[in-house]
Design a protein around this motif. Structure first.
Motif, PDB file in Angstrom:
ATOM      1  N   GLU A 147       7.766  -8.148  -4.415  1.00 53.98           N
ATOM      2  CA  GLU A 147       7.112  -7.511  -3.268  1.00 53.98           C
ATOM      3  C   GLU A 147       5.779  -6.870  -3.643  1.00 53.98           C
ATOM      4  O   GLU A 147       4.822  -6.896  -2.857  1.00 53.98           O
ATOM      5  CB  GLU A 147       8.054  -6.466  -2.664  1.00 53.98           C
ATOM      6  CG  GLU A 147       7.590  -5.905  -1.361  1.00 53.98           C
ATOM      7  CD  GLU A 147       8.612  -4.974  -0.732  1.00 53.98           C
ATOM      8  OE1 GLU A 147       8.194  -4.136   0.074  1.00 53.98           O
ATOM      9  OE2 GLU A 147       9.809  -5.076  -1.039  1.00 53.98           O
ATOM     10  N   ALA A 148       5.685  -6.328  -4.846  1.00 54.97           N
ATOM     11  CA  ALA A 148       4.444  -5.690  -5.300  1.00 54.97           C
ATOM     12  C   ALA A 148       3.284  -6.678  -5.391  1.00 54.97           C
ATOM     13  O   ALA A 148       2.123  -6.269  -5.416  1.00 54.97           O
ATOM     14  CB  ALA A 148       4.660  -5.022  -6.660  1.00 54.97           C
ATOM     15  N   GLN A 149       3.580  -7.980  -5.419  1.00 54.76           N
ATOM     16  CA  GLN A 149       2.545  -9.005  -5.518  1.00 54.76           C
ATOM     17  C   GLN A 149       2.238  -9.681  -4.177  1.00 54.76           C
ATOM     18  O   GLN A 149       1.455 -10.624  -4.120  1.00 54.76           O
ATOM     19  CB  GLN A 149       2.962 -10.066  -6.537  1.00 54.76           C
ATOM     20  CG  GLN A 149       3.085  -9.533  -7.945  1.00 54.76           C
ATOM     21  CD  GLN A 149       3.587 -10.595  -8.914  1.00 54.76           C
ATOM     22  OE1 GLN A 149       3.720 -11.763  -8.570  1.00 54.76           O
ATOM     23  NE2 GLN A 149       3.883 -10.177 -10.127  1.00 54.76           N
ATOM     24  N   PHE A 150       2.831  -9.212  -3.097  1.00 53.90           N
ATOM     25  CA  PHE A 150       2.599  -9.813  -1.784  1.00 53.90           C
ATOM     26  C   PHE A 150       1.146  -9.646  -1.355  1.00 53.90           C
ATOM     27  O   PHE A 150       0.541  -8.593  -1.563  1.00 53.90           O
ATOM     28  CB  PHE A 150       3.471  -9.157  -0.710  1.00 53.90           C
ATOM     29  CG  PHE A 150       4.911  -9.553  -0.702  1.00 53.90           C
ATOM     30  CD1 PHE A 150       5.426 -10.507  -1.558  1.00 53.90           C
ATOM     31  CD2 PHE A 150       5.781  -8.956   0.188  1.00 53.90           C
ATOM     32  CE1 PHE A 150       6.771 -10.852  -1.531  1.00 53.90           C
ATOM     33  CE2 PHE A 150       7.126  -9.299   0.232  1.00 53.90           C
ATOM     34  CZ  PHE A 150       7.616 -10.249  -0.630  1.00 53.90           C
ATOM     35  N   ALA A 208       3.184  -9.467   3.239  1.00 54.81           N
ATOM     36  CA  ALA A 208       3.795  -8.167   3.517  1.00 54.81           C
ATOM     37  C   ALA A 208       4.075  -8.019   5.013  1.00 54.81           C
ATOM     38  O   ALA A 208       5.146  -7.538   5.414  1.00 54.81           O
ATOM     39  CB  ALA A 208       2.899  -7.041   3.024  1.00 54.81           C
ATOM     40  N   ARG A 209       3.133  -8.441   5.834  1.00 54.89           N
ATOM     41  CA  ARG A 209       3.354  -8.400   7.293  1.00 54.89           C
ATOM     42  C   ARG A 209       4.500  -9.354   7.662  1.00 54.89           C
ATOM     43  O   ARG A 209       5.324  -9.043   8.507  1.00 54.89           O
ATOM     44  CB  ARG A 209       2.075  -8.773   8.040  1.00 54.89           C
ATOM     45  CG  ARG A 209       2.237  -8.867   9.531  1.00 54.89           C
ATOM     46  CD  ARG A 209       2.477  -7.496  10.177  1.00 54.89           C
ATOM     47  NE  ARG A 209       2.701  -7.695  11.606  1.00 54.89           N
ATOM     48  CZ  ARG A 209       3.749  -7.242  12.262  1.00 54.89           C
ATOM     49  NH1 ARG A 209       4.670  -6.525  11.629  1.00 54.89           N
ATOM     50  NH2 ARG A 209       3.890  -7.464  13.541  1.00 54.89           N
ATOM     51  N   ALA A 245       4.313 -17.311   5.877  1.00 51.94           N
ATOM     52  CA  ALA A 245       3.743 -16.894   4.582  1.00 51.94           C
ATOM     53  C   ALA A 245       4.806 -16.173   3.756  1.00 51.94           C
ATOM     54  O   ALA A 245       4.945 -16.415   2.558  1.00 51.94           O
ATOM     55  CB  ALA A 245       2.528 -15.999   4.814  1.00 51.94           C
ATOM     56  N   TYR A 246       5.566 -15.297   4.406  1.00 53.82           N
ATOM     57  CA  TYR A 246       6.636 -14.585   3.698  1.00 53.82           C
ATOM     58  C   TYR A 246       7.734 -15.525   3.222  1.00 53.82           C
ATOM     59  O   TYR A 246       8.197 -15.427   2.080  1.00 53.82           O
ATOM     60  CB  TYR A 246       7.232 -13.500   4.599  1.00 53.82           C
ATOM     61  CG  TYR A 246       8.459 -12.851   4.027  1.00 53.82           C
ATOM     62  CD1 TYR A 246       8.375 -12.030   2.908  1.00 53.82           C
ATOM     63  CD2 TYR A 246       9.720 -13.082   4.561  1.00 53.82           C
ATOM     64  CE1 TYR A 246       9.499 -11.443   2.356  1.00 53.82           C
ATOM     65  CE2 TYR A 246      10.849 -12.501   4.036  1.00 53.82           C
ATOM     66  CZ  TYR A 246      10.735 -11.688   2.919  1.00 53.82           C
ATOM     67  OH  TYR A 246      11.867 -11.123   2.365  1.00 53.82           O
TER      68      TYR A 246
END
Length: 109
Positions: free
Chosen positions: A23-26, A31-32, A104-105
């Motif tokens: 998640e830290a690299q999204f 992230a959205r 994208a997610y």
């Protein structure tokens, strides 16, 4: 003993699925998309495991040859499933912009 060795051989011969992107690299879009996923999808799907909830887990969904339905995991096919449902999955009323973020997610899983 032979059964134990056979089981060990089977287990080591299985390829694990690729890990999800941390998640830290999204990117901001990813992230959205995670927010969209949690709003619309998380009640039925686990994102980072193949273990099912109400629907199948989605780990590596876009990285495998076929989705749980057997269809290839293209953005078009995933969009079709989200928009129109499939099997027990009902259509999800997600807007065009949020759908792009969601895709994208899903590619991070």
């Amino acid at each position: 003993m032979v059964n134990l060795l056979a089981c060990a051989g089977i287990l080591t011969g299985c390829k694990p699925l690729p890990p999800s992107k941390p998640e830290a690299q999204f990117t901001p879009e990813e992230a959205r998309g995670a927010q969209v996923f949690h709003a619309y999808c998380a009640r039925c799907h686990y994102p980072t495991t193949t273990r099912g909830l109400k629907g199948p887990g989605l780990q590596a969904l876009t990285k495998v040859k076929a989705m749980p339905s057997g269809a290839p995991p293209t953005d078009e096919r995933i969009t079709q499933t989200i928009r129109h449902g499939h099997g027990m999955m009902q259509a999800v009323p997600v807007g065009d912009e949020d759908l792009q973020y969601l895709l994208a997610y899903l590619h991070t899983l």
